[in-house]
Write an enzyme that holds these catalytic residues in place. Structure first.
Site, PDB file in Angstrom:
ATOM      1  N   ASP A 130      55.988  33.665  46.218  1.00 48.75           N
ATOM      2  CA  ASP A 130      54.587  34.129  45.156  1.00 48.75           C
ATOM      3  C   ASP A 130      54.937  35.358  44.592  1.00 48.75           C
ATOM      4  O   ASP A 130      54.693  36.762  44.679  1.00 48.75           O
ATOM      5  CB  ASP A 130      53.050  34.399  45.590  1.00 48.75           C
ATOM      6  CG  ASP A 130      52.353  33.957  44.886  1.00 48.75           C
ATOM      7  OD1 ASP A 130      52.894  34.176  43.064  1.00 48.75           O
ATOM      8  OD2 ASP A 130      50.638  34.185  44.580  1.00 48.75           O
TER       9      ASP A 130
ATOM     10  N   LYS B 184      52.342  36.180  34.174  1.00 47.53           N
ATOM     11  CA  LYS B 184      52.281  37.113  34.385  1.00 47.53           C
ATOM     12  C   LYS B 184      53.416  37.159  32.968  1.00 47.53           C
ATOM     13  O   LYS B 184      54.054  36.563  31.608  1.00 47.53           O
ATOM     14  CB  LYS B 184      52.459  38.275  35.394  1.00 47.53           C
ATOM     15  CG  LYS B 184      51.279  38.450  35.721  1.00 47.53           C
ATOM     16  CD  LYS B 184      50.958  39.183  36.694  1.00 47.53           C
ATOM     17  CE  LYS B 184      50.289  38.455  38.080  1.00 47.53           C
ATOM     18  NZ  LYS B 184      48.218  39.388  37.349  1.00 47.53           N
TER      19      LYS B 184
ATOM     20  N   TYR C 175      46.845  37.769  47.849  1.00 49.29           N
ATOM     21  CA  TYR C 175      46.814  36.919  46.780  1.00 49.29           C
ATOM     22  C   TYR C 175      47.289  35.894  46.127  1.00 49.29           C
ATOM     23  O   TYR C 175      48.274  35.874  45.398  1.00 49.29           O
ATOM     24  CB  TYR C 175      45.155  37.695  45.834  1.00 49.29           C
ATOM     25  CG  TYR C 175      44.761  36.978  44.693  1.00 49.29           C
ATOM     26  CD1 TYR C 175      43.498  36.375  45.133  1.00 49.29           C
ATOM     27  CD2 TYR C 175      45.072  36.486  42.915  1.00 49.29           C
ATOM     28  CE1 TYR C 175      42.587  35.616  43.959  1.00 49.29           C
ATOM     29  CE2 TYR C 175      44.191  35.920  42.218  1.00 49.29           C
ATOM     30  CZ  TYR C 175      43.307  35.217  42.634  1.00 49.29           C
ATOM     31  OH  TYR C 175      42.418  34.485  41.600  1.00 49.29           O
TER      32      TYR C 175
HETATM   33  N1  PMP Z   1      49.799  35.124  42.543  1.00 49.07           N
HETATM   34  C1  PMP Z   1      50.318  35.860  42.379  1.00 49.07           C
HETATM   35  C2  PMP Z   1      50.819  36.953  43.873  1.00 49.07           C
HETATM   36  C3  PMP Z   1      49.105  37.469  41.650  1.00 49.07           C
HETATM   37  O1  PMP Z   1      49.230  38.698  41.435  1.00 49.07           O
HETATM   38  C4  PMP Z   1      48.530  35.936  40.428  1.00 49.07           C
HETATM   39  C5  PMP Z   1      47.393  37.163  39.818  1.00 49.07           C
HETATM   40  N2  PMP Z   1      47.105  38.313  39.873  1.00 49.07           N
HETATM   41  C6  PMP Z   1      48.104  35.236  41.263  1.00 49.07           C
HETATM   42  C7  PMP Z   1      49.036  34.864  41.761  1.00 49.07           C
HETATM   43  C8  PMP Z   1      47.374  34.388  40.231  1.00 49.07           C
HETATM   44  O2  PMP Z   1      47.636  34.327  38.337  1.00 49.07           O
HETATM   45  P1  PMP Z   1      46.325  34.034  37.692  1.00 49.07           P
HETATM   46  O3  PMP Z   1      45.836  35.372  37.772  1.00 49.07           O
HETATM   47  O4  PMP Z   1      47.279  33.911  35.980  1.00 49.07           O
HETATM   48  O5  PMP Z   1      46.118  32.481  37.736  1.00 49.07           O
END
Ligand code: PMP
Length: 439
Positions: A250, A278, A155
């Site tokens: 990511d 995060k 994701y």
């Molecule tokens: N990339 C990864 C690997 C994530 O775990 C997340 C959110 N869990 C995101 C992108 C998206 O981040 P956000 O919820 O702050 O938009």
């Protein structure tokens, strides 16, 4: 029956949360501002919180929970850390946003670069989604190519181009893709099985002439917790380099979570671009993407690829984030976090093993995962096959007994420096009590 009694007990215990959820549903779709919070996957009622401190959450009915979500990653040094509160308070008195540069943005950038050397220049944004969205636009602009390869169950936020076979909430609700994404755009994203070199090579060879980037969670936390195989990640690095496509790690979740330098430090692989979020916001809304200077300078105002943000580099978020990063640099807690996660999971596994319930576990730094399966899943398909009934019943009983694990088998677990031997052994004891009553 026993299960009816337990359900009734829980409903009484979280009476206020049930009322608040009813109210919330009148105003927000599904009563939440982010789908996984709705607890649909475990047929539960979301818990509404009003306070958090250290390793604990306190709900609207004043119940106390050991928190293994940590706001989905940021709370690596526990909730309401006094030093972070102090950093935010100090900035608060000086203003909350100027829409203009501040020195704290450079300070935060320098701290991140110091820990993640593949990042030579960085841009701050407001969420992980914004970071990955901008990173792939930059990759497409820089390479003058359109196609993206991603992996099933990874994701990367709700970016149009990346919401193809995404994990996390998308999987929780059984939506392989989302309506609202033009087919023309979806066709430019190809998704392969995670940790499957042959499948990657096949797809790569088919699209390489128009391949802008390969994006991957090197340590996946959105199909449960599944670290990438080193040889798989090395192959992605080799093939993208040869092809002049960009490799995007990511690390929104794994960054400053599995080690100071993220997964790329542990695997010793340097991506071209990295996305973060995060932890680097210390609990405030932040994202960032960075990488090679040459590529990053392709962004406006230096280059032609446009990207902007009214609140980007927000001083409150930078104050919280830079303080947390400084604390992490000073204490380097990752080995300790991993040891604690190992103790927790081994203790839980012993309970399940002695009751003949298949249970597999994994951990890295401050991230962990458990699955109701004999063997550890290696990819999304494996996770789908793990036992739903056991997961759902165990999770509901955990909540009933004051333990807050992620309410979906497609999510990871998070541990903080504030989780001590006491919280770990209490969690194991509660697991034992739950299993003794049957799940
Ligand atoms: N990339 C990864 C690997 C994530 O775990 C997340 C959110 N869990 C995101 C992108 C998206 O981040 P956000 O919820 O702050 O938009």
């Amino acid at each position: 029956s026993g299960s009816f009694c337990r359900k009734f007990k829980l409903m009484t215990k979280i009476k206020k949360s049930i009322e608040l959820f009813k109210e919330a549903k009148l105003h927000m779709p599904g009563g939440v501002n982010s789908p996984v919070r709705a607890f649909k996957n475990i047929d539960g009622n979301p818990i509404f919180f009003k306070k958090a401190k250290g390793a604990y959450l306190f709900d609207a009915d004043n119940n106390k929970y050991i928190d293994y979500i940590g706001s989905w990653g940021p709370m690596i040094m526990g909730h309401s850390h006094p030093k972070i509160i102090n950093a935010i308070s100090k900035q608060l008195e000086l203003g909350t946003s100027y829409g203009a540069p501040t020195s704290i943005e450079s300070e935060t950038a320098k701290l991140i670069k110091q820990c993640v050397p593949s990042i030579e220049k960085i841009r701050m944004v407001n969420s992980g989604t914004e970071a990955t969205m901008s990173a792939i636009r930059l990759a497409r602009g820089y390479t003058k190519r359109d196609k993206i390869i991603k992996f099933d169950g990874c994701y990367h936020g709700h970016v149009d181009s990346l919401l193809i076979k995404a994990g996390s909430g998308v999987s929780t609700f059984g939506l392989p893709d989302s309506p609202g994404i033009p087919n023309e755009l979806a066709k430019k994203t190809l998704s392969c099985e995670f940790n499957n070199k042959d499948e990657f090579l096949k797809v790569f060879n088919k699209v390489k002439n128009d391949l802008a980037a390969v994006i991957v969670e090197p340590v996946a936390g959105n199909m449960g917790f599944i670290p990438g195989d080193k040889s798989f990640l090395k192959l992605l690095r080799k093939k993208t380099s040869e092809n002049k496509s960009l490799l995007i790690f990511d690390e929104v979740m794994s960054g400053f979570r599995v080690s100071l330098g993220g997964a790329q430090e542990l695997y010793k692989i340097k991506p071209d671009l990295t996305t973060l979020g995060k932890v680097i916001g210390g609990g405030l809304p932040v994202g960032a993407f960075g990488g090679k200077k040459k590529i990053m300078d392709f962004l406006a105002p230096n280059g032609p690829v446009y990207q902007a943000g009214t609140l980007s580099g927000n001083p409150l978020a930078m104050a919280a984030g830079s303080m947390l990063i400084k604390l992490l640099i000073k204490t380097n807690p990752y080995k300790g976090l991993e040891d604690k996660a190992t103790d927790l999971l081994q203790g839980m596994k012993d309970v399940f093993d002695s009751n003949d319930i298949p249970f597999s576990v994994n951990q890295l730094g401050g991230m962990f995962g458990f699955f109701f399966s004999e063997a550890l899943p290696k990819n999304f398909k494996d996770v789908v096959k793990t036992n739903d009934k056991h997961f759902k019943n165990f999770l509901n009983q955990c909540i009933n007994n004051g333990i807050y694990f992620a309410p979906s088998k497609f999510e990871a677990g998070f541990i903080s420096t504030k989780h001590t031997k006491t919280e770990i052994s209490n969690t194991i004891t509660i697991t034992k009590n739950i299993i003794n009553k049957g799940i």
